[in-house]
Scaffold this motif. Structure first.
Motif, PDB file in Angstrom:
ATOM      1  N   MET A   1       0.800  -0.964   0.025  1.00 43.70           N
ATOM      2  CA  MET A   1       0.047   0.008   0.069  1.00 43.70           C
ATOM      3  C   MET A   1       0.708   1.361   0.105  1.00 43.70           C
ATOM      4  O   MET A   1       1.623   1.392   0.859  1.00 43.70           O
ATOM      5  N   GLU A   2       0.756   2.001  -1.024  1.00 43.43           N
ATOM      6  CA  GLU A   2       1.584   3.336  -1.032  1.00 43.43           C
ATOM      7  C   GLU A   2       1.502   4.250   0.124  1.00 43.43           C
ATOM      8  O   GLU A   2       2.192   4.872   0.474  1.00 43.43           O
ATOM      9  N   GLY A   3       0.134   4.256   0.672  1.00 43.87           N
ATOM     10  CA  GLY A   3      -0.061   5.249   1.891  1.00 43.87           C
ATOM     11  C   GLY A   3      -0.010   4.391   3.294  1.00 43.87           C
ATOM     12  O   GLY A   3      -0.645   5.067   4.110  1.00 43.87           O
ATOM     13  N   ALA A   4       0.942   3.502   3.268  1.00 39.76           N
ATOM     14  CA  ALA A   4       1.215   2.866   4.724  1.00 39.76           C
ATOM     15  C   ALA A   4       1.353   3.752   5.726  1.00 39.76           C
ATOM     16  O   ALA A   4       1.299   3.540   6.833  1.00 39.76           O
ATOM     17  N   TYR A   5       2.478   4.735   5.218  1.00 40.37           N
ATOM     18  CA  TYR A   5       2.969   5.506   6.489  1.00 40.37           C
ATOM     19  C   TYR A   5       1.699   6.490   7.033  1.00 40.37           C
ATOM     20  O   TYR A   5       1.739   6.830   8.029  1.00 40.37           O
ATOM     21  N   ASP A   6       0.734   6.619   6.168  1.00 41.03           N
ATOM     22  CA  ASP A   6      -0.516   7.338   6.560  1.00 41.03           C
ATOM     23  C   ASP A   6      -1.107   6.514   7.856  1.00 41.03           C
ATOM     24  O   ASP A   6      -1.522   6.979   8.698  1.00 41.03           O
ATOM     25  N   TYR A   7      -1.417   5.137   7.476  1.00 45.54           N
ATOM     26  CA  TYR A   7      -1.913   4.197   8.812  1.00 45.54           C
ATOM     27  C   TYR A   7      -0.763   4.313   9.944  1.00 45.54           C
ATOM     28  O   TYR A   7      -1.449   4.221  10.971  1.00 45.54           O
ATOM     29  N   ILE A   8       0.746   4.544   9.651  1.00 41.82           N
ATOM     30  CA  ILE A   8       1.443   4.439  10.836  1.00 41.82           C
ATOM     31  C   ILE A   8       1.204   5.722  11.663  1.00 41.82           C
ATOM     32  O   ILE A   8       1.239   5.638  12.731  1.00 41.82           O
ATOM     33  N   THR A   9       1.110   6.861  11.071  1.00 37.14           N
ATOM     34  CA  THR A   9       0.816   8.221  11.750  1.00 37.14           C
ATOM     35  C   THR A   9      -0.466   7.979  12.401  1.00 37.14           C
ATOM     36  O   THR A   9      -0.727   8.542  13.333  1.00 37.14           O
ATOM     37  N   GLU A  10      -1.585   7.434  11.828  1.00 37.01           N
ATOM     38  CA  GLU A  10      -2.906   7.383  12.347  1.00 37.01           C
ATOM     39  C   GLU A  10      -2.973   6.527  13.539  1.00 37.01           C
ATOM     40  O   GLU A  10      -3.685   6.958  14.654  1.00 37.01           O
ATOM     41  N   GLN A  11      -1.960   5.494  13.766  1.00 35.88           N
ATOM     42  CA  GLN A  11      -1.926   4.691  14.827  1.00 35.88           C
ATOM     43  C   GLN A  11      -0.893   5.625  15.857  1.00 35.88           C
ATOM     44  O   GLN A  11      -0.967   5.279  17.018  1.00 35.88           O
ATOM     45  N   GLY A  12      -0.473   6.738  15.314  1.00 36.38           N
ATOM     46  CA  GLY A  12       0.546   7.437  16.376  1.00 36.38           C
ATOM     47  C   GLY A  12       1.734   6.875  16.760  1.00 36.38           C
ATOM     48  O   GLY A  12       2.635   6.946  17.685  1.00 36.38           O
ATOM     49  N   TRP A  13       2.628   5.782  15.856  1.00 39.49           N
ATOM     50  CA  TRP A  13       3.492   5.145  16.005  1.00 39.49           C
ATOM     51  C   TRP A  13       4.865   5.970  15.324  1.00 39.49           C
ATOM     52  O   TRP A  13       5.834   5.237  15.140  1.00 39.49           O
ATOM     53  N   GLU A  14       4.855   7.044  14.722  1.00 34.85           N
ATOM     54  CA  GLU A  14       5.729   7.495  13.810  1.00 34.85           C
ATOM     55  C   GLU A  14       6.920   7.882  14.630  1.00 34.85           C
ATOM     56  O   GLU A  14       8.102   7.967  13.820  1.00 34.85           O
ATOM     57  N   LYS A  15       6.921   7.951  15.799  1.00 32.46           N
ATOM     58  CA  LYS A  15       8.200   8.111  16.659  1.00 32.46           C
ATOM     59  C   LYS A  15       9.072   7.039  16.700  1.00 32.46           C
ATOM     60  O   LYS A  15      10.393   6.841  16.859  1.00 32.46           O
TER      61      LYS A  15
ATOM     62  N   PRO B   1     -12.954   1.128   3.663  1.00 31.53           N
ATOM     63  CA  PRO B   1     -12.023   2.142   4.627  1.00 31.53           C
ATOM     64  C   PRO B   1     -10.734   1.914   4.219  1.00 31.53           C
ATOM     65  O   PRO B   1      -9.851   2.950   4.389  1.00 31.53           O
ATOM     66  N   LEU B   2     -10.131   0.598   4.240  1.00 25.02           N
ATOM     67  CA  LEU B   2      -8.746   0.519   4.173  1.00 25.02           C
ATOM     68  C   LEU B   2      -8.224   0.949   2.579  1.00 25.02           C
ATOM     69  O   LEU B   2      -6.968   1.202   2.506  1.00 25.02           O
ATOM     70  N   PHE B   3      -9.133   1.242   1.820  1.00 27.70           N
ATOM     71  CA  PHE B   3      -8.803   1.733   0.506  1.00 27.70           C
ATOM     72  C   PHE B   3      -7.953   3.047   0.695  1.00 27.70           C
ATOM     73  O   PHE B   3      -7.590   3.656  -0.534  1.00 27.70           O
ATOM     74  N   ARG B   4      -8.213   3.804   1.608  1.00 27.38           N
ATOM     75  CA  ARG B   4      -7.328   5.070   1.879  1.00 27.38           C
ATOM     76  C   ARG B   4      -6.000   5.022   1.703  1.00 27.38           C
ATOM     77  O   ARG B   4      -5.343   6.028   1.633  1.00 27.38           O
ATOM     78  N   PHE B   5      -5.617   3.825   2.100  1.00 24.15           N
ATOM     79  CA  PHE B   5      -4.175   3.492   2.024  1.00 24.15           C
ATOM     80  C   PHE B   5      -3.523   3.022   0.454  1.00 24.15           C
ATOM     81  O   PHE B   5      -2.283   2.769   0.541  1.00 24.15           O
ATOM     82  N   GLY B   6      -4.398   2.699  -0.348  1.00 27.53           N
ATOM     83  CA  GLY B   6      -4.064   2.091  -1.755  1.00 27.53           C
ATOM     84  C   GLY B   6      -4.529   1.024  -2.145  1.00 27.53           C
ATOM     85  O   GLY B   6      -5.245   0.210  -1.265  1.00 27.53           O
TER      86      GLY B   6
ATOM     87  N   LEU C   1     -11.735   1.020 -16.773  1.00 29.88           N
ATOM     88  CA  LEU C   1     -12.932   1.636 -16.361  1.00 29.88           C
ATOM     89  C   LEU C   1     -13.083   1.131 -14.918  1.00 29.88           C
ATOM     90  O   LEU C   1     -13.083   0.050 -14.547  1.00 29.88           O
ATOM     91  N   MET C   2     -12.814   2.284 -13.704  1.00 29.36           N
ATOM     92  CA  MET C   2     -12.600   1.738 -12.548  1.00 29.36           C
ATOM     93  C   MET C   2     -13.851   2.516 -12.008  1.00 29.36           C
ATOM     94  O   MET C   2     -14.011   3.710 -11.750  1.00 29.36           O
ATOM     95  N   ASP C   3     -14.849   1.564 -11.169  1.00 34.72           N
ATOM     96  CA  ASP C   3     -15.996   2.115 -10.646  1.00 34.72           C
ATOM     97  C   ASP C   3     -16.067   2.190  -9.331  1.00 34.72           C
ATOM     98  O   ASP C   3     -17.085   2.374  -8.728  1.00 34.72           O
ATOM     99  N   PHE C   4     -14.917   2.761  -8.652  1.00 33.02           N
ATOM    100  CA  PHE C   4     -14.758   3.148  -7.273  1.00 33.02           C
ATOM    101  C   PHE C   4     -13.586   3.974  -6.872  1.00 33.02           C
ATOM    102  O   PHE C   4     -12.635   3.770  -7.892  1.00 33.02           O
ATOM    103  N   GLU C   5     -13.680   4.925  -6.033  1.00 36.99           N
ATOM    104  CA  GLU C   5     -12.405   5.795  -5.853  1.00 36.99           C
ATOM    105  C   GLU C   5     -11.629   5.273  -4.647  1.00 36.99           C
ATOM    106  O   GLU C   5     -12.279   4.806  -3.887  1.00 36.99           O
ATOM    107  N   THR C   6     -10.580   5.811  -4.727  1.00 31.85           N
ATOM    108  CA  THR C   6      -9.362   5.503  -3.769  1.00 31.85           C
ATOM    109  C   THR C   6      -8.172   6.447  -3.734  1.00 31.85           C
ATOM    110  O   THR C   6      -8.005   6.904  -4.905  1.00 31.85           O
ATOM    111  N   LYS C   7      -7.561   6.674  -2.662  1.00 37.16           N
ATOM    112  CA  LYS C   7      -6.417   7.328  -2.611  1.00 37.16           C
ATOM    113  C   LYS C   7      -5.386   6.504  -3.243  1.00 37.16           C
ATOM    114  O   LYS C   7      -5.515   5.143  -3.136  1.00 37.16           O
ATOM    115  N   TYR C   8      -4.196   7.024  -3.766  1.00 36.40           N
ATOM    116  CA  TYR C   8      -2.928   6.479  -4.128  1.00 36.40           C
ATOM    117  C   TYR C   8      -3.374   5.492  -5.132  1.00 36.40           C
ATOM    118  O   TYR C   8      -3.064   3.950  -5.001  1.00 36.40           O
TER     119      TYR C   8
END
Length: 421
Positions: A185-199, A322-327, A344-351
């Protein structure tokens, strides 16, 4: 140069027989680059009360001769469904792969690096523990977010559940102790920051390698495994192709909704695949008199290149979650790229690679009417516009060719510092 690369994937064993798949393809190009991969997987078949090889041995080695790579089939109990026996099957593999790895090392030599891949996290834990015992580095690959996917898709568990909290702590433990992390998933680091684990988990440790396509094999199969089909060969129709499972979760009723709204007689839907929803949908086609939909049935994967390359548009169908927001990383997307035809892609997603490469059209409304309108517009595209989408799709396939993805993996592996003694 870290020559001996051991790949741990509980569910990799199918790849030995399918002659394809993510880690099979990595192994193929690792071997060509002068490395010595070994793939460890379970001897039990996923979701079936069967084994690949009937043996009581802890492990058994079989070499995939076409890529000159050993597969080590590790004993684990069989199971059906998603209950207790499946969990015990995971625990079996976790325990036995560590024992098998030690015995295998005694006979064939130690690894230089371990590449442990989920789906379930116990394989990653085993990889980290084995790497420590052998004094080597461990790259952990995350292809599914556990326990996040359990929380999202289950009605039984919430984030406050004690077991889920324990799994989150285990997930963080894995991410901290892995020497490098690879996400599909290209947006995996978004997930890590959402969990508050970036430190605890720096961005520099996290890498992105999506799924892909072996273009060499795809082009060979397209040339040598031809599907004779009058609809695919009809020059007077605009062929919209779907390949994949036909199950309730796939919501293919939407395709029939779209077909019902289409007024252009040239547009035709060709559906390859099978599943428990096929009979229901075929009955609906008959009852509603839909003459622009044809169910073609299931074909072996080697015939897919012949099919999707002769489409006029390939359909990426799905229900956004919901998990599509990470790619996104569905395997069929990369086959569609390789086909060099608009998607033709019939759904939107990030990344979204389809959007990033401008390789097709993404609908922002999941409705049959919207899909029908876009497809009819695509059928009337000027030749130059159509060709541009085709070129962009094939360009995307070049970037997601497993040869190039393997180079990315090697860059990660070879950049790892030596473990201190």
């Amino acid at each position: 140069m870290k020559t001996n690369i051991w790949i741990l994937n509980h569910y990799a064993s199918d790849m030995y027989f399918d002659h394809g798949g993510r880690h099979y393809n990595f192994a193929k190009f690792l071997r060509r680059a002068g490395y010595a991969p070994v793939i460890f997987g379970a001897n039990s078949k996923h979701g079936k009360a069967e084994r690949f090889f009937e043996t009581d041995a802890l492990w058994e080695e079989h070499v995939a001769e076409e890529i000159d790579t050993p597969f080590v089939f590790v004993r684990a109990r069989t199971y059906t469904g998603n209950g207790k026996q499946r969990v015990l099957n995971m625990i079996d593999f976790y325990r036995n792969v560590k024992k098998a790895a030690k015995e295998y090392a005694a006979q064939h030599g130690r690894p230089d690096v371990i590449f442990a891949s989920s789906v379930h996290p116990l394989t990653l834990v085993a990889g980290i523990q084995l790497a420590k015992q052998f004094g080597v580095k461990c790259v952990c690959e995350v292809r599914d977010l556990w326990p996040e996917s359990i929380v999202v898709y289950s009605n039984r568990f919430t984030k406050d559940n004690p077991l889920i909290k324990l799994l989150y702590r285990g997930e963080k433990w894995i991410y901290k102790r892995a020497d490098a992390l690879v996400f599909t998933m290209e947006g995996a680091y978004d997930y890590i920051t959402e969990q508050g684990w970036e430190k605890d988990i720096p961005r520099s440790k996290v890498h992105y390698i999506n799924n892909g396509v072996d273009l060499e094999q795809f082009d060979y199969n397209k040339e040598h495994f031809h599907v004779d089909d009058p609809d695919l060969d009809d020059p007077d129709t605009f062929k919209v192709v779907y390949t994949g499972s036909i199950r309730k979760v796939n919501n293919l009723g939407l395709l029939l909704d779209a077909a019902k709204c289409v007024t252009d007689p040239r547009v035709k839907f060709l559906i390859w695949g099978d599943g428990d929803e096929r009979e229901v949908l075929e009955r609906r086609v008959r009852d509603e008199g839909l003459t622009n939909v044809v169910f073609k049935g299931r074909v072996e994967k080697k015939y897919i290149p012949s099919i999707v390359s002769r489409a006029d548009a390939n359909l990426m169908h799905g229900t956004p979650g919901p998990l599509f927001r990470f790619g996104v990383s569905p395997n069929k997307m990369f086959d569609y790229f390789a086909a060099g035809k608009p998607i033709l892609m019939d759904f939107e997603t990030k990344y979204n690679p389809v959007e990033q490469y401008q390789a097709g059209i993404i609908l922002n409304s999941l409705s049959g009417e919207a899909a029908a309108q876009i497809l009819q517009r695509m059928a009337k595209w000027p030749e130059e516009e159509y060709a541009r989408y085709c070129q962009n799709a094939r360009r995307a396939a070049g970037d997601f060719d497993f040869k190039k993805l393997t180079d990315k993996l090697l860059n990660i592996i070879e950049s790892l510092p030596e473990r201190k003694s």
